[in-house]
Design a protein around this motif. Structure first.
Motif, PDB file in Angstrom:
ATOM      1  N   THR A  91       0.847  -1.197   0.000  1.00 21.30           N
ATOM      2  CA  THR A  91       0.000   0.000   0.000  1.00 21.30           C
ATOM      3  C   THR A  91       0.881   1.246   0.000  1.00 21.30           C
ATOM      4  O   THR A  91       2.093   1.162  -0.128  1.00 21.30           O
ATOM      5  N   THR A  92       0.251   2.391   0.179  1.00 22.49           N
ATOM      6  CA  THR A  92       0.968   3.640   0.445  1.00 22.49           C
ATOM      7  C   THR A  92       0.675   4.003   1.888  1.00 22.49           C
ATOM      8  O   THR A  92      -0.489   4.026   2.305  1.00 22.49           O
ATOM      9  N   ALA A  93       1.739   4.253   2.651  1.00 23.25           N
ATOM     10  CA  ALA A  93       1.603   4.663   4.049  1.00 23.25           C
ATOM     11  C   ALA A  93       1.808   6.171   4.123  1.00 23.25           C
ATOM     12  O   ALA A  93       2.712   6.709   3.483  1.00 23.25           O
ATOM     13  N   TYR A  94       0.950   6.820   4.892  1.00 25.48           N
ATOM     14  CA  TYR A  94       0.997   8.270   5.025  1.00 25.48           C
ATOM     15  C   TYR A  94       1.251   8.684   6.471  1.00 25.48           C
ATOM     16  O   TYR A  94       0.766   8.038   7.396  1.00 25.48           O
ATOM     17  N   THR A  95       1.996   9.777   6.639  1.00 24.43           N
ATOM     18  CA  THR A  95       1.957  10.496   7.905  1.00 24.43           C
ATOM     19  C   THR A  95       0.958  11.609   7.683  1.00 24.43           C
ATOM     20  O   THR A  95       0.925  12.218   6.597  1.00 24.43           O
ATOM     21  N   VAL A  96       0.116  11.851   8.677  1.00 23.22           N
ATOM     22  CA  VAL A  96      -0.941  12.854   8.550  1.00 23.22           C
ATOM     23  C   VAL A  96      -0.995  13.736   9.785  1.00 23.22           C
ATOM     24  O   VAL A  96      -0.622  13.320  10.876  1.00 23.22           O
ATOM     25  N   SER A  97      -1.491  14.950   9.589  1.00 25.05           N
ATOM     26  CA  SER A  97      -1.768  15.864  10.704  1.00 25.05           C
ATOM     27  C   SER A  97      -3.260  16.147  10.672  1.00 25.05           C
ATOM     28  O   SER A  97      -3.834  16.394   9.608  1.00 25.05           O
ATOM     29  N   HIS A 115      -3.422   4.039   2.617  1.00 25.66           N
ATOM     30  CA  HIS A 115      -4.288   4.550   1.551  1.00 25.66           C
ATOM     31  C   HIS A 115      -5.731   4.063   1.700  1.00 25.66           C
ATOM     32  O   HIS A 115      -6.673   4.823   1.522  1.00 25.66           O
ATOM     33  N   GLU A 116      -5.898   2.815   2.074  1.00 22.84           N
ATOM     34  CA  GLU A 116      -7.226   2.213   2.194  1.00 22.84           C
ATOM     35  C   GLU A 116      -7.996   2.727   3.414  1.00 22.84           C
ATOM     36  O   GLU A 116      -9.168   2.423   3.579  1.00 22.84           O
ATOM     37  N   GLU A 117      -7.343   3.506   4.276  1.00 23.15           N
ATOM     38  CA  GLU A 117      -7.997   4.094   5.449  1.00 23.15           C
ATOM     39  C   GLU A 117      -8.365   5.562   5.229  1.00 23.15           C
ATOM     40  O   GLU A 117      -8.632   6.285   6.187  1.00 23.15           O
ATOM     41  N   ILE A 118      -8.395   5.980   3.981  1.00 22.05           N
ATOM     42  CA  ILE A 118      -8.818   7.336   3.631  1.00 22.05           C
ATOM     43  C   ILE A 118     -10.164   7.230   2.937  1.00 22.05           C
ATOM     44  O   ILE A 118     -10.344   6.418   2.030  1.00 22.05           O
ATOM     45  N   GLU A 124      -4.987   6.159  -7.069  1.00 20.67           N
ATOM     46  CA  GLU A 124      -3.694   6.855  -7.057  1.00 20.67           C
ATOM     47  C   GLU A 124      -3.352   7.373  -5.660  1.00 20.67           C
ATOM     48  O   GLU A 124      -4.231   7.879  -4.951  1.00 20.67           O
ATOM     49  N   PRO A 125      -2.074   7.279  -5.261  1.00 20.64           N
ATOM     50  CA  PRO A 125      -1.663   7.804  -3.956  1.00 20.64           C
ATOM     51  C   PRO A 125      -1.846   9.322  -3.883  1.00 20.64           C
ATOM     52  O   PRO A 125      -1.808  10.014  -4.902  1.00 20.64           O
ATOM     53  N   TYR A 126      -2.024   9.827  -2.690  1.00 25.55           N
ATOM     54  CA  TYR A 126      -2.158  11.261  -2.456  1.00 25.55           C
ATOM     55  C   TYR A 126      -0.778  11.898  -2.314  1.00 25.55           C
ATOM     56  O   TYR A 126       0.147  11.290  -1.773  1.00 25.55           O
TER      57      TYR A 126
END
Length: 185
Positions: A91-97, A115-118, A124-126
């Motif tokens: 997947t694509t892993a994100y750090t988020v604020s 990605h699947e938790e958005i 496409e990745p963000y």
């Protein structure tokens, strides 16, 4: 009358037994390494249920059932703990604020939301700087919160079981650690 008192006393004991657990690890989300959130915000052990559309990794570096050492310090007692891999996903892993929907201080650089938790994620990745709505429940107030993508990393993410190095209850189905946050024992 004795039965009613016994039931009342039993109920009070059950309620009080859930209070004051000081062995719960604390979640860290850092812009500086000293920022910590209340341990009650983090769902340390979670269901093994996966987000829709998440694909198993075909050839992960750490196989399901294998053990690895956690190099991440998302929570107190995590770094240096021996983990058992219970799932590996591409997947694509994100750090988020984001600011929790329950109120409170903004959480900066939370690791990791995949990605699947958005909410309503396309294929496409963000890109960093994109505003999204979270559909993850790692912490109270996360599900439904508006978030900004701080970073994006295509990777294999792992769901792991481990016992914190600080003691306390074993953590089951922790979501997520990335491949770069694990090392061989």
């Amino acid at each position: 009358m004795r039965i009613q008192w016994a039931l009342l006393a039993g109920t009070i004991m059950i309620i009080l037994s859930g209070c004051g657990n000081s062995n719960t690890p604390t979640q860290e989300h850092t812009t500086s390494s000293s920022q910590q959130h209340d341990a009650s915000d983090m769902n340390h052990s979670t269901s093994s249920e996966l987000p829709a559309g998440l694909k198993e990794a075909e050839n992960p570096a750490f196989k399901i059932g294998s053990q690895a050492t956690i190099q991440a310090d998302h929570m107190a007692g995590m770094k240096g703990a021996t983990a058992t891999v219970v799932g590996a996903y591409t997947t694509t892993a994100y750090t988020v604020s984001y600011t929790p929907t329950t109120g409170g201080e903004k959480v900066n650089n939370h690791k990791w939301v995949i990605h699947e938790e958005i909410k309503d994620a396309g294929s496409e990745p963000y890109a960093p700087g994109t505003e999204v709505i979270l559909a993850a429940d790692h912490m109270k107030g996360m599900d439904g919160a508006k978030a900004i993508i701080d970073s994006a990393e295509p990777t294999t993410v792992y769901m792991v079981d481990y016992t914190p190095t600080t003691g306390g209850e074993p953590v089951k189905n922790h979501k997520w650690v990335t491949e770069s946050e694990l090392s061989t024992n």
